[in-house]
Design a protein around this motif. Structure first.
Motif, PDB file in Angstrom:
ATOM      1  N   VAL A 183      -6.042  10.943  34.739  1.00  0.00           N
ATOM      2  CA  VAL A 183      -4.893  11.098  33.848  1.00  0.00           C
ATOM      3  C   VAL A 183      -3.634  10.830  34.652  1.00  0.00           C
ATOM      4  O   VAL A 183      -3.424  11.438  35.711  1.00  0.00           O
ATOM      5  N   LEU A 184      -2.806   9.916  34.147  1.00  0.00           N
ATOM      6  CA  LEU A 184      -1.556   9.561  34.809  1.00  0.00           C
ATOM      7  C   LEU A 184      -0.431  10.393  34.234  1.00  0.00           C
ATOM      8  O   LEU A 184      -0.344  10.590  33.013  1.00  0.00           O
ATOM      9  N   ALA A 185       0.434  10.915  35.110  1.00  0.00           N
ATOM     10  CA  ALA A 185       1.581  11.685  34.648  1.00  0.00           C
ATOM     11  C   ALA A 185       2.537  10.790  33.872  1.00  0.00           C
ATOM     12  O   ALA A 185       2.541   9.570  34.026  1.00  0.00           O
ATOM     13  N   SER A 186       3.384  11.436  33.036  1.00  0.00           N
ATOM     14  CA  SER A 186       4.262  10.655  32.163  1.00  0.00           C
ATOM     15  C   SER A 186       5.258   9.809  32.939  1.00  0.00           C
ATOM     16  O   SER A 186       5.699   8.766  32.459  1.00  0.00           O
ATOM     17  N   ASN A 187       5.616  10.248  34.152  1.00  0.00           N
ATOM     18  CA  ASN A 187       6.545   9.443  34.951  1.00  0.00           C
ATOM     19  C   ASN A 187       5.844   8.356  35.747  1.00  0.00           C
ATOM     20  O   ASN A 187       6.482   7.572  36.437  1.00  0.00           O
ATOM     21  N   GLY A 188       4.534   8.295  35.663  1.00  0.00           N
ATOM     22  CA  GLY A 188       3.769   7.257  36.342  1.00  0.00           C
ATOM     23  C   GLY A 188       3.647   7.440  37.839  1.00  0.00           C
ATOM     24  O   GLY A 188       3.119   6.570  38.527  1.00  0.00           O
ATOM     25  N   LYS A 189       4.107   8.584  38.381  1.00  0.00           N
ATOM     26  CA  LYS A 189       4.136   8.758  39.820  1.00  0.00           C
ATOM     27  C   LYS A 189       2.986   9.597  40.360  1.00  0.00           C
ATOM     28  O   LYS A 189       2.766   9.641  41.563  1.00  0.00           O
ATOM     29  N   LEU A 190       2.259  10.293  39.485  1.00  0.00           N
ATOM     30  CA  LEU A 190       1.170  11.158  39.924  1.00  0.00           C
ATOM     31  C   LEU A 190      -0.076  10.857  39.107  1.00  0.00           C
ATOM     32  O   LEU A 190      -0.001  10.533  37.924  1.00  0.00           O
ATOM     33  N   LEU A 191      -1.228  10.998  39.739  1.00  0.00           N
ATOM     34  CA  LEU A 191      -2.507  10.771  39.070  1.00  0.00           C
ATOM     35  C   LEU A 191      -3.429  11.941  39.359  1.00  0.00           C
ATOM     36  O   LEU A 191      -3.553  12.374  40.519  1.00  0.00           O
ATOM     37  N   ALA A 192      -4.053  12.458  38.325  1.00  0.00           N
ATOM     38  CA  ALA A 192      -5.075  13.491  38.485  1.00  0.00           C
ATOM     39  C   ALA A 192      -6.435  12.835  38.332  1.00  0.00           C
ATOM     40  O   ALA A 192      -6.738  12.255  37.288  1.00  0.00           O
ATOM     41  N   ALA A 193      -7.236  12.879  39.394  1.00  0.00           N
ATOM     42  CA  ALA A 193      -8.582  12.316  39.366  1.00  0.00           C
ATOM     43  C   ALA A 193      -9.571  13.474  39.320  1.00  0.00           C
ATOM     44  O   ALA A 193      -9.764  14.198  40.307  1.00  0.00           O
ATOM     45  N   VAL A 194     -10.189  13.669  38.155  1.00  0.00           N
ATOM     46  CA  VAL A 194     -11.105  14.807  37.943  1.00  0.00           C
ATOM     47  C   VAL A 194     -12.488  14.404  38.424  1.00  0.00           C
ATOM     48  O   VAL A 194     -13.108  13.495  37.869  1.00  0.00           O
ATOM     49  N   GLN A 195     -12.994  15.077  39.459  1.00  0.00           N
ATOM     50  CA  GLN A 195     -14.313  14.815  39.991  1.00  0.00           C
ATOM     51  C   GLN A 195     -15.263  15.946  39.603  1.00  0.00           C
ATOM     52  O   GLN A 195     -14.929  16.792  38.765  1.00  0.00           O
ATOM     53  N   ASP A 196     -16.440  15.966  40.210  1.00  0.00           N
ATOM     54  CA  ASP A 196     -17.422  16.956  39.801  1.00  0.00           C
ATOM     55  C   ASP A 196     -16.972  18.379  40.098  1.00  0.00           C
ATOM     56  O   ASP A 196     -17.105  19.271  39.262  1.00  0.00           O
ATOM     57  N   GLN A 197     -16.426  18.625  41.282  1.00  0.00           N
ATOM     58  CA  GLN A 197     -16.059  19.991  41.660  1.00  0.00           C
ATOM     59  C   GLN A 197     -14.642  20.080  42.210  1.00  0.00           C
ATOM     60  O   GLN A 197     -14.309  21.042  42.892  1.00  0.00           O
ATOM     61  N   CYS A 198     -13.825  19.083  41.959  1.00  0.00           N
ATOM     62  CA  CYS A 198     -12.425  19.156  42.365  1.00  0.00           C
ATOM     63  C   CYS A 198     -11.607  18.191  41.535  1.00  0.00           C
ATOM     64  O   CYS A 198     -12.152  17.292  40.884  1.00  0.00           O
TER      65      CYS A 198
ATOM     66  N   ILE B 255      -4.245  11.572  49.125  1.00  0.00           N
ATOM     67  CA  ILE B 255      -4.333  12.781  48.298  1.00  0.00           C
ATOM     68  C   ILE B 255      -3.224  13.730  48.732  1.00  0.00           C
ATOM     69  O   ILE B 255      -3.096  14.069  49.906  1.00  0.00           O
ATOM     70  N   ILE B 256      -2.392  14.194  47.769  1.00  0.00           N
ATOM     71  CA  ILE B 256      -1.334  15.152  48.112  1.00  0.00           C
ATOM     72  C   ILE B 256      -1.704  16.574  47.707  1.00  0.00           C
ATOM     73  O   ILE B 256      -1.072  17.521  48.148  1.00  0.00           O
ATOM     74  N   GLY B 257      -2.725  16.714  46.885  1.00  0.00           N
ATOM     75  CA  GLY B 257      -3.177  18.038  46.486  1.00  0.00           C
ATOM     76  C   GLY B 257      -4.612  17.985  46.009  1.00  0.00           C
ATOM     77  O   GLY B 257      -5.077  16.949  45.522  1.00  0.00           O
TER      78      GLY B 257
ATOM     79  N   PRO C 288     -15.366   2.222  30.937  1.00  0.00           N
ATOM     80  CA  PRO C 288     -14.248   2.528  31.851  1.00  0.00           C
ATOM     81  C   PRO C 288     -13.163   3.327  31.141  1.00  0.00           C
ATOM     82  O   PRO C 288     -13.043   3.298  29.910  1.00  0.00           O
ATOM     83  N   GLN C 289     -12.358   4.055  31.918  1.00  0.00           N
ATOM     84  CA  GLN C 289     -11.209   4.784  31.389  1.00  0.00           C
ATOM     85  C   GLN C 289      -9.942   4.053  31.795  1.00  0.00           C
ATOM     86  O   GLN C 289      -9.848   3.529  32.905  1.00  0.00           O
ATOM     87  N   VAL C 290      -8.947   4.054  30.899  1.00  0.00           N
ATOM     88  CA  VAL C 290      -7.694   3.350  31.196  1.00  0.00           C
ATOM     89  C   VAL C 290      -6.520   4.299  31.006  1.00  0.00           C
ATOM     90  O   VAL C 290      -6.549   5.189  30.156  1.00  0.00           O
ATOM     91  N   THR C 291      -5.480   4.115  31.816  1.00  0.00           N
ATOM     92  CA  THR C 291      -4.254   4.900  31.691  1.00  0.00           C
ATOM     93  C   THR C 291      -3.194   4.072  30.982  1.00  0.00           C
ATOM     94  O   THR C 291      -3.377   2.880  30.733  1.00  0.00           O
ATOM     95  N   ALA C 292      -2.082   4.735  30.687  1.00  0.00           N
ATOM     96  CA  ALA C 292      -0.950   4.009  30.117  1.00  0.00           C
ATOM     97  C   ALA C 292      -0.319   3.118  31.179  1.00  0.00           C
ATOM     98  O   ALA C 292      -0.548   3.286  32.377  1.00  0.00           O
ATOM     99  N   THR C 293       0.488   2.166  30.731  1.00  0.00           N
ATOM    100  CA  THR C 293       1.116   1.214  31.643  1.00  0.00           C
ATOM    101  C   THR C 293       2.405   1.797  32.221  1.00  0.00           C
ATOM    102  O   THR C 293       3.207   2.387  31.498  1.00  0.00           O
ATOM    103  N   HIS C 294       2.565   1.633  33.514  1.00  0.00           N
ATOM    104  CA  HIS C 294       3.810   2.006  34.195  1.00  0.00           C
ATOM    105  C   HIS C 294       4.143   0.926  35.201  1.00  0.00           C
ATOM    106  O   HIS C 294       3.273   0.480  35.943  1.00  0.00           O
ATOM    107  N   ASP C 295       5.403   0.514  35.222  1.00  0.00           N
ATOM    108  CA  ASP C 295       5.860  -0.506  36.174  1.00  0.00           C
ATOM    109  C   ASP C 295       4.996  -1.749  36.121  1.00  0.00           C
ATOM    110  O   ASP C 295       4.644  -2.320  37.137  1.00  0.00           O
ATOM    111  N   GLY C 296       4.621  -2.147  34.908  1.00  0.00           N
ATOM    112  CA  GLY C 296       3.899  -3.399  34.742  1.00  0.00           C
ATOM    113  C   GLY C 296       2.429  -3.367  35.081  1.00  0.00           C
ATOM    114  O   GLY C 296       1.817  -4.411  35.277  1.00  0.00           O
ATOM    115  N   GLY C 297       1.822  -2.183  35.149  1.00  0.00           N
ATOM    116  CA  GLY C 297       0.393  -2.118  35.452  1.00  0.00           C
ATOM    117  C   GLY C 297      -0.225  -0.822  34.969  1.00  0.00           C
ATOM    118  O   GLY C 297       0.472   0.156  34.652  1.00  0.00           O
TER     119      GLY C 297
END
Length: 1837
Positions: A92-107, A120-122, A432-441
């Motif tokens: 899931v991409l944040a609304s400002n396009g600057k952060l991404l949450a990648a949901v894995q099996d246990q993190c 990874i910042i968190g 596949p899963q797709v996010t919204a477009t930010h900065d042309g991608g």
């Protein structure tokens, strides 16, 4: 993920245009593979699964409603199916396009866009979920919180560092019941209280919503706010929910319903809910629009059960699966269970588009790579399950991103679903899963799943089924009853989970999962080009370069730099680089790793620096390109072609080239060379130098002692640049005689003047005999003894750039490279000479011998040198008494030299040849090797019996002198070894292999028979290969190898006697080779002895090589630029060369191409196809000639054997080269397609047969037609036909057009053709009907009458098109009078009425056309009558006044109104444009009144429309405001017009209307604050704002400032509603402020608020308090800056209601002085108009003892003068500076010197007054004395 394919097309625009996107795929992150063991259950496909599931559902139904046992909530089958198809992970991409949450099996990983989501910042730790696909995650609106929902409904909230803040447990849950999973997880902004940071909505699939208030920071917690249920609208639960912040709408998607009379959106399961601040919190929004009218069928319970039991996927209840909002929030995209895609307008929920699954382009495509994989081929069996859409998102407002279960991904237009990525989709792993477009991608998350290898059945444990059993179909072996009970058993197990009903266990399978995060980003051609080069995708990079005209040099430069330098890399890469400077730099700087490549590289550079290139540069014709020899034509030169006929002798060819070179040289003026030409010459000189050095280095490597050395690139890099004199000295010091000999031979001009000095550098310990060959020798020339010149050789003939004329220009002064030789020993300079004399040589021998004896005490070496000198300089052998040597070397040497000198005098009298050669013409030294083995070397004795032999010159006897050849070391060694072997009687065998090989190699160029004898003597036959492979391949060397092995094979098959010569050796070698080869080939399958088999392989090998070489020689003889070496070594080059040769009209070359193709297994089909392509494209033949040649060569008998390939080549390579006007060629092209079986190939609307018929017709009636443009699917065919239409061919062509398709696929109609032609006829005339272009009204009417004769050929709609084009087009308005247009319209009305009254008889085609037409004659009549009415209004006084106005804008309004035809949309658009221009509302009202109505448009509607456009522009939309004007300036104009209208009392639009339209925008916090403030300010300036609007303005201003500096401080209207609360807010912010930027924003805040009305004490005044805090919290570093800032603040308040009182200024000055900031304090005091403050300033000034920069500047001096305080400053140190400033200031006019002098004198300062006047009037300083000043004061004042 599929391989990245970047589309080479124009990139799409951001909005609206359906242009193809240029994009690039990049893998951002690839996680390590995960291994997973999956349990195996029953099959989930086919009848058994459907029936089992239906039974399970009914049993659950019964258990819940009959026995009241708890049962899971029944979710829609489509929802369950699609959710389970998703991958386990989520992104899931944040609304400002600057952060991404990648949901894995246990993190959950939190990644940042700063490094493309690679780090990874968190990291949030979460428990493993049994149903990972049912999880969801959401970002808060400010992107600071992350909510994660488990499949059980539990929600966890994390911060950006991954810390878990709290866990929200669901109020109720049932294990395994997925209805409690979360369908919607939404953060809302919460402003009601500062305690809570946000509101979190949690909605499960049951439709139960719970709202939680969330707090973070020190008091992190949550609190349930309210709950709500959607069950009244969605009894079966919901599927998805999203939030629209702009409209505060909650959009909910559920299952479809069949109710009657409800809106279309509701019937599809879509609803909108307004979010309220209080109970009931959510209110459904009702809208109009399409209604459902179908009546549903009712079903009883049994029928419902049976229907459910036998239902299939295609018949199940549909519903919405996923929803996404467009970037501007105006559209909603929804994916349904059935695979349907729908687009809805927001907030109206009006459907904008709908595509069922089978209506979507490419829905049934499957990944082509699946067919290559066994495990993936199984998926194709169930391919329907891969068709549905699995995810959706938005690219831009006009395009959506669609992802399918199959892995297909497209970016599709919302209008047509056209794929904007190109012709094909982009392939990823399934779902596949797709996010919204930010900065042309946007980002894609995919998972690649691979099965582990299957275990054998022996490894299968007991109780497990084999995997193969799963796929077996046992239904045929069991009865229907047994199957039925089996299904019931499975259903019972699903409900009861009792072991007795459990199916047989299947062994688990192991899979590996690879997750990848990929980004698809739009890019520019240049960026993509660079990335392709960097990722080494060179073919795609070249394709891009060709498409976009980019510099291909970059590709080839990278390939060249990446590859080793060899002949292939030069041909493939360097030769394709165009930039000359770069190519020459590489040729000069890069040193290859082998000799051949080094030579090839230098020679390639040399080819581009010849005279042709030099002349091209001079003419400016080369554009810096690297030009090879022969690529440029030189004007004014008459010479024959560079490639002479094959039979031309080499001598004649050389002579011709020399003559051509001389002609070119005449064109060069070396004295006028440009800098670029000079640089080219320098490069050529250096290349020639390097080539010479390389040849020298090769010679050095060939000498015996260096034979073991190999070419060293590093050494050569140093050697080629090294001073050649230094190289010679180095070789001398290393005692490398052979190398030095080679240097003397090939570089004599540089070295021989220093010969004696270089020889002096041999070590004194080296015996002179070792370098005796280098010592000077003498011989008699007549009666004089002369030094024999060194016999020099040159590697090549002298080049034109080495001539003196050229060298003097490019290298006028060369450094002396030999200077270092004489630096340490200047006495050696006497030996520096280009012509050695006997005396000088004698002197050197003597001095050098003395040096040897002196420095090394090597008497024997000194004596040896003396002896050698005597030998070389005398004619007799000296006799030396060696006895005296041991007694005293010094005296002996002197005596020897004396004797030596006398001996020379004696020998001068004797004349005879020396060493077999004479000094003069007969003198020769050495021989040139038989390079390349082009001739057979032999002894002179056999010269007469060998054809064209090579005779060794050293073997020829000259004169009477008998020369005994010197034996080589190898010969001596062989003789010695054999003697030793004889001596031991064979006990010690001498190893002869190496010696024999060396002897053979040495003898091969000079005596091939002797070399063969050496090879035949080898102990091991195959060792001869070492000798053969060392030789450069030639026909002779390869024949020798074949002859050698033929001899060996024959000798073994028919052994010969050793005591006599076998006739075998007398046989012709060629015949022997043929005979042995034939024998070996015939009996090749027999079992040969191992030794013989090896020999036959070698014979075949060399035969093949010989054949290859022969073919290559043939190719070389063709003069087609074939690289022979590469042809024999590179198969791909060989194939391309053969096909290239087929591109010719020369019969011999074509025959060679065919024979080569047969020889090297190149298919005849390819050769024929290539030749046919050549005939069409580059042969220059006419179509008839092409047809004749193709028939004579019988090409098509072969080509038609592969229709698909033939069709592909014809379409791809031939059709694009045919000119659209060449009907003959096109006719032949389509005839070939038809005759070769290609009629049904390709997806084309027009078949070849139809093309043939059309072309035959068009060739006759429209020879100038561009037929390719006519039949191009992407072009309008009418545009192609329009230029050729005339009265003579319109009828014929109208019969043909029904066979021609339009762009939309429908066929053209004759009516549409006449429509185009009649417009052309009217405007441009016709040679037969309207012979010249009309110029007057009568002529235009005549032309119109001619057109009317054909109106009966037009459909009603087309008739209207024609009439409108001649009456309401821009040309009509400009060229025709209104009266003429009215008359034309009237005639058209009569004609249509006639058609209505008397309809003509129509044929079937006319009937079909009429049925397709959307307009009837009645509609046409109404249209024309309205046109006539509109033309009548053009005489209205208002329109006439606009037309006659001098203002261009008003004239434009008249013009636009004329064109509008009173159509409502056009008139409304024009009126809105006038409103946006700021025109009076009365003018707009007049326009609406004049137009033909009823329009139902009021000025109020117009102003409302204009305001709507302005709001759209302010909101970032794409509204057109009539130009690039600022929306706020446009709004000012509109408000001014409304204000003027209100003042006039017109009552068209009121100020309340404006406020009503603008207030929602101003109150919507979704938009930026600044434009909202500015809008209110504009309204405030023109109208009196209500108290509420005034408070809103203050609030907006406050909010804007706080968001910039104190974003954490949330404010609402109540915080700023009165002065007291504003003051409290100010104090709060002031206490929290410490930085300069915060103080600056507090200033802005106080300025934005209304002036304070309440009386404050001086210290509590907001401004004083602010300044106090600023000064008390300042540091030493920024103290001065803050002092100036306080001064600026006070100045900003001057002449405003907020201006500080005198007491306030006094307080501030005291604070400034306390902080030692005297200068700003004085300025504040002086700027005040209060006399008391001026007095304070004077007190401070008087107290200053010394003036400096801290207490005085030019501004302060000006303030003192402005305050008229000059007189009071006379006694202060400021006075001199005041006078200086007064006189120097350009503002001197502001201060009157005489007036100031008058004040000074009045105060008793006469001398000062006079001095001031003297200075002001320019009196010299020397004359300004005290007495003069007094006199001046008395005289002038």
């Amino acid at each position: 993920m599929a391989a990245s394919e970047s589309v080479a097309a124009n990139p799409g625009t951001a909005e609206g245009e359906e242009e193809t996107i240029l994009y690039d795929l990049l893998v951002n992150t690839e996680w390590p593979p995960e291994t997973e063991v999956q349990p195996r259950g029953n099959r989930k496909h086919g009848a058994s699964f459907i029936i089992t599931k239906a039974i399970r559902d009914r049993l659950l139904f019964l258990s819940q409603y009959i026995w009241y046992s708890p049962a899971p909530f029944l979710l829609p089958d489509g929802l369950v199916r699609l959710v389970n198809k998703q991958v386990n992970w989520h992104s899931v991409l944040a609304s400002n396009g600057k952060l991404l949450a990648a949901v894995q099996d246990q993190c959950v990983e939190i990644r940042s866009a700063k490094d493309d989501f690679t780090s990874i910042i968190g990291k949030c730790q979460v428990p493993k979920d049994p149903k990972p696909q049912w999880r969801c995650v959401a970002w808060s609106y400010d992107c600071t919180l992350l909510a994660y929902a488990e499949s059980t409904g539990t929600v966890r909230v994390f911060d950006l560092m991954g810390s878990e803040l709290f866990v929200i447990i669901p109020a109720s849950s049932l294990a395994g019941d997925l209805s409690y999973a979360i369908a919607g997880l939404i953060f809302l902004e919460y402003k009601a209280s500062a305690q809570w940071s946000a509101e979190l909505l949690v909605i499960n699939y049951r439709g139960e919503l719970r709202s939680y208030l969330v707090s973070v920071g020190t008091n992190q917690s949550y609190q349930e706010s309210h709950c709500f249920s959607f069950s009244s609208h969605y009894p079966h639960g919901i599927n998805t929910a999203i939030y629209h912040p702009g409209h505060r709408l909650l959009l909910v998607g559920g299952c479809e319903t069949a109710e009657v009379g409800i809106p279309k959106a509701a019937s599809c399961g879509l609803s909108a809910w307004r979010v309220l601040s209080g109970s009931p919190y959510y209110k459904p929004v009702t809208h109009g629009g399409d209604r459902v009218t179908a009546v549903p069928k009712t079903l009883g319970l049994l029928r419902m059960l049976s229907g459910k039991f036998y239902s299939r996927q295609g018949q199940e209840q549909d519903g919405i699966f996923k929803m996404r909002l467009s970037p501007d929030g105006t559209l909603l995209a929804a994916v349904h269970f059935s695979g349907k895609l729908s687009i809805w307008a927001i907030p109206s929920l009006k459907q904008q588009g709908e595509w069922n699954q089978n209506e979507q382009p490419g829905y049934d495509d499957l990944n082509p790579d699946w067919r290559l994989s066994t495990e993936k081929r199984k998926k194709i069996k169930d391919k329907e399950s891969f068709y549905p859409l699995i995810d959706v998102n938005w690219w831009v407002n006009s395009a959506v991103i669609l992802a399918r279960c199959s892995g297909a991904l497209t970016v599709s237009s919302v209008k047509t679903l056209k794929n904007l990525l190109g012709k094909s989709c982009e392939w990823f792993e399934p779902s596949p899963q797709v996010t919204a477009t930010h900065d042309g991608g946007f980002l894609i998350l995919e998972c690649e799943i691979k099965l582990a290898p299957k275990r054998s059945r022996l490894e299968t444990r007991a109780g497990e089924e084999g995997e193969g059993e799963e796929d077996s179909d046992s239904d045929q072996e069991t009865s229907a009853k047994a199957r039925y009970f089996g299904y019931i058993k499975q259903g019972l197990y699903l409900v009861t989970e009792m072991e007795r009903f459990a199916p047989a266990r299947k062994r688990p399978r192991t899979i590996t999962k690879n997750y990848r995060l990929v980004s698809l980003r739009s890019t520019t051609p240049e960026e993509l080009y660079q990335r392709k080069i960097e990722s080494e995708e060179y073919e795609e990079a070249l394709s891009l370069a060709q498409t976009y005209g980019l510099d291909t040099d970059l590709v080839y430069q990278r390939q060249w730099r990446k590859s080793a330098v060899n002949i292939a890399s030069i041909q493939n890469y360097l030769s394709k680089i165009k930039k000359r400077s770069w190519v020459l730099h590489e040729c000069l700087e890069r040193v290859p790793e082998n000799v051949d490549a080094a030579k090839e590289l230098l020679q390639y550079g040399l080819k581009g620096t010849d005279l042709e290139a030099l002349l091209a540069i001079g003419k400016g014709a080369d554009d810096g390109r690297f030009t090879l020899l022969g690529e440029m034509d030189i004007d004014g030169i008459s010479y024959e072609e560079l490639s002479p006929p094959d039979e031309e002798p080499a001598e004649k060819k050389k002579e011709k080239e020399l003559r051509k070179r001389q002609e070119l040289l005449k064109l060069v003026n070396f004295s006028k060379l440009t800098l670029e030409q000079k640089e080219l010459c320098r490069c050529r000189l250096k290349l020639l130098t390097y080539l010479d050095r390389l040849a020298t280095y090769e010679e050095i490597l060939r000498v015996p002692h260096a034979s073991e050395q190999r070419y060293d690139a590093e050494f050569f890099k140093k050697f080629r640049n090294q001073n050649i004199v230094l190289s010679a000295r180095t070789y001398a010091r290393e005692s490398n005689v052979q190398a030095l000999e080679i240097l003397f031979t090939y570089h004599g001009s540089d070295l021989l003047p220093h010969r004696l000095v270089i020889l002096s550098n041999f070590p004194e310990t080296t015996s002179p005999h070792e370098y005796s060959i280098l010592l000077p020798e003498a011989c008699y020339d007549g009666d004089s003894l002369m030094i024999i010149p060194w016999h020099e050789h040159k590697h090549r003939v002298k080049d034109w750039c080495e001539e003196l004329e050229c060298r003097m220009v490019i290298e006028p002064s060369l450094p002396d490279e030999s200077e270092f030789l004489y630096a340490a020993q200047p006495e050696l300079l006497r030996y520096r000479t280009s012509q050695l004399t006997v005396e000088k040589v004698m002197d050197w021998y003597q001095s050098r011998a003395e040096e040897i004896e002196h420095y090394a005490l090597q008497v024997d070496c000194a004596l040896s040198l003396i002896r050698l000198g005597m030998e070389h300089l005398s004619s007799r052998t000296p006799v030396v008494d060696e006895v005296g040597v041991m007694q005293g070397a010094q005296s002996y040497l002197v005596s020897i030299w004396c004797g030596f000198s006398s001996d020379i005098k004696v020998t001068r009298k004797i004349k005879r040849p020396f060493r077999g050669q004479e000094f003069g013409g007969a003198y020769r030294i050495g021989t040139r090797a038989n390079e390349g083995l082009e001739k057979q070397g032999c002894h002179p004795f056999y010269e007469s019996v060998i054809s064209n032999p090579f005779v060794v010159e050293s073997e020829v006897t000259y004169g009477t002198y008998q020369h005994v050849p010197v034996e080589s070391f190898a010969e001596v060694l062989l003789r010695t070894g054999k003697l030793a072997e004889t001596k031991t009687e064979g006990e010690e065998v001498f190893p002869t292999t190496e010696v024999l090989l060396q002897l053979a190699s040495d003898a091969l160029p000079n005596d091939m028979t002797l070399a063969l004898a050496y090879l035949l003597a080898l102990p091991q036959v195959l060792d001869a290969n070492r000798c053969f492979e060392k030789q450069s391949h030639s026909a002779l060397s390869l024949q020798l190898a074949a002859y050698y092995y033929s001899l060996q094979i024959y000798a073994r098959l028919a052994p010969c006697f050793r005591d006599k010569c076998h006739p075998l050796y007398r046989a012709d070698p060629k015949e022997l080779i043929k005979m042995v080869t034939r024998h070996v080939t015939r009996y090749g399958q027999e079992a040969w002895p191992e030794e013989l088999a090896a020999l036959t392989k070698q014979l075949q090998y060399y035969n093949e090589r010989l054949l290859d070489f022969t073919q290559a020689q043939i190719l070389q003889g063709l003069r087609k630029g074939v690289d022979v070496q590469r042809f024999t070594a590179d198969d791909q080059y060989k194939r391309e060369t053969i096909l290239g040769l087929a591109e010719t009209l020369e019969e011999n070359v074509y025959s060679i191409a065919l024979s080569l193709a047969q020889r090297y297994s190149v298919s005849c089909w390819e050769v024929f196809m290539t030749h046919l392509e050549f005939l069409f494209t580059d042969s220059g033949l006419s179509t008839v000639e092409i047809e004749s040649r193709a028939q004579s060569l019988h090409l098509f008998e072969t080509l038609k054997t592969s229709p698909e390939a033939f069709h592909k080549h014809m379409v791809k390579y031939i059709y694009p080269t045919i000119d659209g006007f060449d009907h003959e060629r096109l006719l032949y092209y389509f005839t070939l397609l038809e005759s070769c079986g290609c009629a049904d190939l390709g997806k084309y609307t027009i078949k070849p047969e139809t093309h043939i018929r059309l072309l035959k017709k068009f060739k006759v009636v429209a020879s100038g037609l561009n037929y390719k443009k006519l039949t191009d699917e992407n072009m309008n065919p009418l545009e192609a036909l329009e230029p050729v239409l005339s009265s003579q061919n319109i009828l014929s062509i109208s019969k043909l057009v029904p066979k021609i398709p339009e762009k939309d696929g429908r066929m053209l109609s004759p009516s549409s053709l006449y429509t185009v032609w009649l417009q052309k006829l009217f405007w441009t005339g016709d040679p037969h009907l309207v012979k010249q272009v009309p110029a007057s009204s009568p002529e235009w009417l005549c032309a119109y009458d001619a057109c009317m004769k054909y109106f009966d050929r037009l459909l009603p709609g087309d008739l209207i098109t024609v009439v409108d084009s001649v009456t309401f087009s821009p040309k009509a308005v400009t060229k025709l009078s209104v009266e003429a247009r009215k008359e034309m319209t009237g005639k058209a009305i009569k004609t249509v009425k006639h058609f209505i009254e008397k309809p003509r008889k129509r044929n079937s085609e006319d009937i079909q056309e009429a049925s397709d037409s959307k307009m009837t004659y009645a509609d046409a009549l109404n249209h024309l009558e309205k046109s006539l009415a509109h033309l009548e209004t053009l005489n209205h006084s208002f329109i006439v006044s606009l037309k006659n106005s001098e203002q261009e804008t008003l004239q434009k309004y008249s013009y636009l109104y004329d064109l509008s035809r009173s159509e409502k949309g056009k008139v409304q658009d024009q009126a809105v444009a006038m409103c946006l221009d700021g025109q009076p509302l009365r003018m707009i009202q007049q326009l609406l009144e004049v137009a033909v109505g009823p329009l139902d448009i009021s000025p109020k509607d117009i102003v409302h429309g204009a305001i709507t456009k302005i709001i759209s522009a302010l909101s970032g939309g794409s509204a057109d405001l009539g130009g690039p004007a600022d929306p706020l300036r446009v709004l000012e104009g509109v408000v001014a017009a409304v204000h003027a209208s209100v003042d006039k009392g017109e009552e068209l639009v009121s100020s309340e209307d404006l406020l009503e339209w603008l207030r929602p925008f101003c109150a919507d916090d979704a938009w930026p604050v600044r434009p909202r403030i500015q809008v209110l300010q504009i309204l405030e300036q023109s109208f009196h704002l209500t108290e509420e609007d005034g408070r809103l303005l203050v609030f907006f201003r406050t909010e804007a400032i706080l968001k910039a500096t104190w974003p954490q401080r949330q404010v609402d209207v109540t915080d700023t509603e009165d002065e007291e609360k504003r003051y409290l807010l100010f104090v709060e912010l002031l206490e929290a402020s410490h930085r300069e930027v915060e103080f600056q924003h507090l200033v802005l805040l106080l300025q934005a608020w209304p002036p304070v009305k309440r009386e404050y004490t001086i210290t509590n005044n907001p401004w004083v308090r602010l300044a106090t805090v600023m000064l008390t919290r300042c540091t030493v570093e920024n103290k001065e800056g803050l002092g100036n800032e306080v001064l600026k603040i006070c100045r900003s308040l001057y002449n405003t209601e907020q201006m500080l009182p005198a007491e306030g200024v006094k307080e501030l000055c005291s604070l400034l002085q306390h902080q030692a900031l005297l200068l700003p304090s004085l300025k504040l005091l002086l700027e005040s108009r209060d006399e008391r403050l001026h007095a304070m300033a004077l007190d401070h000034i008087t107290a200053i003892a010394k003036v400096n920069d801290s207490n005085c500047d030019r501004e302060l001096l000006s303030l003192l003068l402005d305050a008229k305080l000059l007189v009071k400053c006379v006694s202060t140190p400021f006075y001199p500076r005041l006078i200086e400033h007064l006189l120097a200031s350009p503002q001197q006019g502001c201060w009157d010197a005489e007036d100031l002098a008058r004040h000074l004198r009045a105060a008793g300062h006469e001398a000062e007054a006079g001095s001031l006047l003297l200075a002001a009037r320019g009196t010299h300083r020397a004359l300004r004395t005290f007495s003069t000043a007094l006199g001046a004061a008395q005289h002038w004042v």
